[in-house]
Design an enzyme around this catalytic site. Structure first.
Site, PDB file in Angstrom:
ATOM      1  N   SER A 113       2.788  -1.619  10.470  1.00 11.65           N
ATOM      2  CA  SER A 113       4.322  -1.794  10.858  1.00 11.65           C
ATOM      3  C   SER A 113       5.057  -2.938  10.423  1.00 11.65           C
ATOM      4  O   SER A 113       5.809  -3.650  11.176  1.00 11.65           O
ATOM      5  CB  SER A 113       4.776  -1.369  12.328  1.00 11.65           C
ATOM      6  OG  SER A 113       4.204  -0.181  12.540  1.00 11.65           O
ATOM      7  N   ASN A 146       0.724  -1.165  -0.061  1.00 11.57           N
ATOM      8  CA  ASN A 146      -0.144   0.037  -0.097  1.00 11.57           C
ATOM      9  C   ASN A 146       0.957   1.209  -0.049  1.00 11.57           C
ATOM     10  O   ASN A 146       1.475   1.642   1.255  1.00 11.57           O
ATOM     11  CB  ASN A 146      -0.811   0.041   1.319  1.00 11.57           C
ATOM     12  CG  ASN A 146      -1.656   1.245   1.405  1.00 11.57           C
ATOM     13  OD1 ASN A 146      -2.009   2.005   0.469  1.00 11.57           O
ATOM     14  ND2 ASN A 146      -2.399   1.401   2.450  1.00 11.57           N
ATOM     15  N   TRP A 147       1.083   1.715  -1.297  1.00  8.83           N
ATOM     16  CA  TRP A 147       2.058   2.926  -1.344  1.00  8.83           C
ATOM     17  C   TRP A 147       1.225   4.426  -0.738  1.00  8.83           C
ATOM     18  O   TRP A 147       2.075   5.323  -0.597  1.00  8.83           O
ATOM     19  CB  TRP A 147       2.235   3.135  -2.686  1.00  8.83           C
ATOM     20  CG  TRP A 147       3.551   2.084  -3.267  1.00  8.83           C
ATOM     21  CD1 TRP A 147       4.041   1.278  -2.674  1.00  8.83           C
ATOM     22  CD2 TRP A 147       4.092   2.252  -4.598  1.00  8.83           C
ATOM     23  NE1 TRP A 147       4.766   0.508  -3.326  1.00  8.83           N
ATOM     24  CE2 TRP A 147       4.944   1.059  -4.819  1.00  8.83           C
ATOM     25  CE3 TRP A 147       3.846   3.137  -5.789  1.00  8.83           C
ATOM     26  CZ2 TRP A 147       5.538   1.086  -5.829  1.00  8.83           C
ATOM     27  CZ3 TRP A 147       4.583   2.889  -6.911  1.00  8.83           C
ATOM     28  CH2 TRP A 147       5.431   1.705  -6.694  1.00  8.83           C
ATOM     29  N   LYS A 148      -0.070   4.164  -0.455  1.00  7.43           N
ATOM     30  CA  LYS A 148      -0.507   5.595   0.124  1.00  7.43           C
ATOM     31  C   LYS A 148      -0.273   6.634  -0.919  1.00  7.43           C
ATOM     32  O   LYS A 148      -0.315   6.195  -2.004  1.00  7.43           O
ATOM     33  CB  LYS A 148      -0.261   5.632   1.465  1.00  7.43           C
ATOM     34  CG  LYS A 148      -0.324   4.450   2.419  1.00  7.43           C
ATOM     35  CD  LYS A 148      -0.242   4.660   3.956  1.00  7.43           C
ATOM     36  CE  LYS A 148      -0.176   3.472   4.578  1.00  7.43           C
ATOM     37  NZ  LYS A 148      -0.613   3.659   6.003  1.00  7.43           N
ATOM     38  N   GLU A 197      -7.285   4.784   7.403  1.00  7.57           N
ATOM     39  CA  GLU A 197      -7.053   6.047   7.068  1.00  7.57           C
ATOM     40  C   GLU A 197      -8.347   6.831   6.180  1.00  7.57           C
ATOM     41  O   GLU A 197      -8.767   7.895   6.307  1.00  7.57           O
ATOM     42  CB  GLU A 197      -5.936   6.366   6.157  1.00  7.57           C
ATOM     43  CG  GLU A 197      -4.521   6.357   7.003  1.00  7.57           C
ATOM     44  CD  GLU A 197      -3.224   5.696   6.417  1.00  7.57           C
ATOM     45  OE1 GLU A 197      -3.246   5.741   5.165  1.00  7.57           O
ATOM     46  OE2 GLU A 197      -2.471   5.219   7.111  1.00  7.57           O
ATOM     47  N   GLY A 245       1.736   2.478  10.738  1.00  8.25           N
ATOM     48  CA  GLY A 245       2.578   3.613  10.577  1.00  8.25           C
ATOM     49  C   GLY A 245       3.414   3.989  11.952  1.00  8.25           C
ATOM     50  O   GLY A 245       4.023   5.145  12.051  1.00  8.25           O
ATOM     51  N   GLU A 264      -5.736  -4.869  10.502  1.00 10.81           N
ATOM     52  CA  GLU A 264      -4.827  -3.879  10.837  1.00 10.81           C
ATOM     53  C   GLU A 264      -5.174  -2.848  11.802  1.00 10.81           C
ATOM     54  O   GLU A 264      -5.867  -1.921  11.773  1.00 10.81           O
ATOM     55  CB  GLU A 264      -4.893  -2.766   9.493  1.00 10.81           C
ATOM     56  CG  GLU A 264      -4.520  -3.399   8.106  1.00 10.81           C
ATOM     57  CD  GLU A 264      -3.881  -2.530   7.155  1.00 10.81           C
ATOM     58  OE1 GLU A 264      -2.575  -2.700   6.830  1.00 10.81           O
ATOM     59  OE2 GLU A 264      -4.375  -1.530   7.097  1.00 10.81           O
ATOM     60  N   HIS A 324      -9.775   0.876   4.613  1.00  8.21           N
ATOM     61  CA  HIS A 324      -8.604   1.437   5.102  1.00  8.21           C
ATOM     62  C   HIS A 324      -8.808   2.309   6.225  1.00  8.21           C
ATOM     63  O   HIS A 324      -9.675   3.169   5.963  1.00  8.21           O
ATOM     64  CB  HIS A 324      -7.148   1.685   4.190  1.00  8.21           C
ATOM     65  CG  HIS A 324      -6.287   1.913   4.693  1.00  8.21           C
ATOM     66  ND1 HIS A 324      -5.596   2.897   5.555  1.00  8.21           N
ATOM     67  CD2 HIS A 324      -5.021   1.147   4.675  1.00  8.21           C
ATOM     68  CE1 HIS A 324      -4.328   2.683   6.087  1.00  8.21           C
ATOM     69  NE2 HIS A 324      -4.132   1.551   5.498  1.00  8.21           N
ATOM     70  N   GLY A 336       2.845  -1.222   4.468  1.00  5.83           N
ATOM     71  CA  GLY A 336       2.559   0.444   4.070  1.00  5.83           C
ATOM     72  C   GLY A 336       3.985   1.014   3.676  1.00  5.83           C
ATOM     73  O   GLY A 336       4.743   0.626   2.866  1.00  5.83           O
ATOM     74  N   GLY A 337       4.533   1.506   4.850  1.00  3.18           N
ATOM     75  CA  GLY A 337       5.678   2.313   4.665  1.00  3.18           C
ATOM     76  C   GLY A 337       6.892   1.517   4.130  1.00  3.18           C
ATOM     77  O   GLY A 337       7.654   1.830   3.288  1.00  3.18           O
TER      78      GLY A 337
HETATM   79  P1  PGA Z   1       2.241   0.608   7.727  1.00  5.56           P
HETATM   80  O1  PGA Z   1       0.799   0.419   6.790  1.00  5.56           O
HETATM   81  O2  PGA Z   1       3.006  -0.808   7.272  1.00  5.56           O
HETATM   82  O3  PGA Z   1       3.178   1.694   7.221  1.00  5.56           O
HETATM   83  O4  PGA Z   1       2.248   0.516   9.011  1.00  5.56           O
HETATM   84  C1  PGA Z   1       0.264  -0.369   6.848  1.00  5.56           C
HETATM   85  C2  PGA Z   1      -0.896  -0.011   6.291  1.00  5.56           C
HETATM   86  O5  PGA Z   1      -1.454   1.148   6.366  1.00  5.56           O
HETATM   87  O6  PGA Z   1      -1.651  -0.800   5.393  1.00  5.56           O
END
Ligand code: PGA
Length: 254
Positions: free
Chosen positions: A216, A8-10, A100, A176, A170, A98, A237-238
């Site tokens: 994470s 997930n590159w956001k 977010e 994050g 999640e 998600h 994500g990150g």
């Molecule tokens: P993260 O994000 O790996 O940066 O914690 C995961 C996600 O939001 O899907």
């Protein structure tokens, strides 16, 4: 089942050249894992052509996903993108619900359910994200939060369509933050997800669902979620924006 590793590159990276650079670094063996890259919408066409070029040269294994879609197919919905539009630019998967999007865009379970239904109708596999906040975890409400999100998110979805859906656990406090979920908790929550699915559908349907972990994830903890917590995949994500680290995660998870 091959582990499903979702990137997930956001809202990253900032420019198409960087998106291409990250993508080009990720070369995998098709046998080992299923890798889904979910970039911002604007990079989907360019990555789709890189995937086609790779396939012509005998390479493959990477598929595209979107980070969201709308529930209507066409019309006056400024700023939205339909499931068939993302399908048309090569997406096989879509991340829905998600945290977010729930948090910053007030997406409700009802909206997520409409999106999920529309995605399935368009032939896209939804990845439904669920998870509790830190306060809910501390109050012991995690399993109840998952039940509400899953039951409402999957309302009206048939037994037949269930195996096309992945459910990503999640926890919001792990996204994050660098504070990944403990393995014991991950085991409990994946069992909670399967139990909810078994009660709503059947044991055999529940066994076919891919349950992923996200929050994470890095190359040091990836293997334990797959091997110890028996997750069917990871939502990264990150760490997915650092292609070297992401490749390590793919290797650790297989
Ligand atoms: P993260 O994000 O790996 O940066 O914690 C995961 C996600 O939001 O899907």
């Amino acid at each position: 089942m091959k582990p499903l590793i979702v990137a997930n590159w956001k809202m990253n990276p900032q420019a198409p050249d960087e998106a291409k650079r990250i993508f080009n670094y990720i070369k995998i063996s098709v046998k080992d894992s299923e890798v889904i890259i979910c970039p911002p919408f604007v990079y989907l066409p360019v990555l789709n052509s890189l995937i086609s070029a790779r396939k012509k040269n005998g390479g493959g294994g990477i598929k595209l996903g979107a980070q969201n879609c709308f529930w209507e197919e066409i019309g006056a919905f400024t700023g939205e993108i339909s499931p068939s539009m993302i399908k048309g630019i090569g997406c096989r998967y879509v991340i829905l619900g998600h945290s977010e999007r729930r948090r910053y865009f007030n997406e409700t379970d009802e909206m997520i359910n409409k999106k999920l239904t529309a995605a399935l109708e368009a032939g896209i596999r939804p990845i439904l994200c669920v998870g509790e906040t830190l306060e809910q975890k501390e109050r012991g409400e995690g399993p109840a939060v998952l039940r509400t999100q899953i039951e409402n998110g999957l309302r009206g979805i048939s037994k037949k369509d269930m195996p096309k859906i992945s459910i990503a656990y999640e926890p919001m406090w792990a996204i994050g933050t660098g504070k990944s979920c403990g393995i014991e908790d991950a085991i409990v929550m994946s069992l909670v997800i399967r139990k909810i699915a078994a009660q709503k559908y059947s044991r055999s349907v529940s066994d076919k669902i891919m349950v992923l972990y996200g929050g994470s994830v890095n190359s040091k903890n990836a293997a334990s979620y797959i091997k110890e917590a028996k997750m069917n995949g990871l939502l990264v994500g990150g760490a997915s924006l650092d292609p070297k680290e992401f490749l390590k995660i793919i290797k650790e998870a297989k």
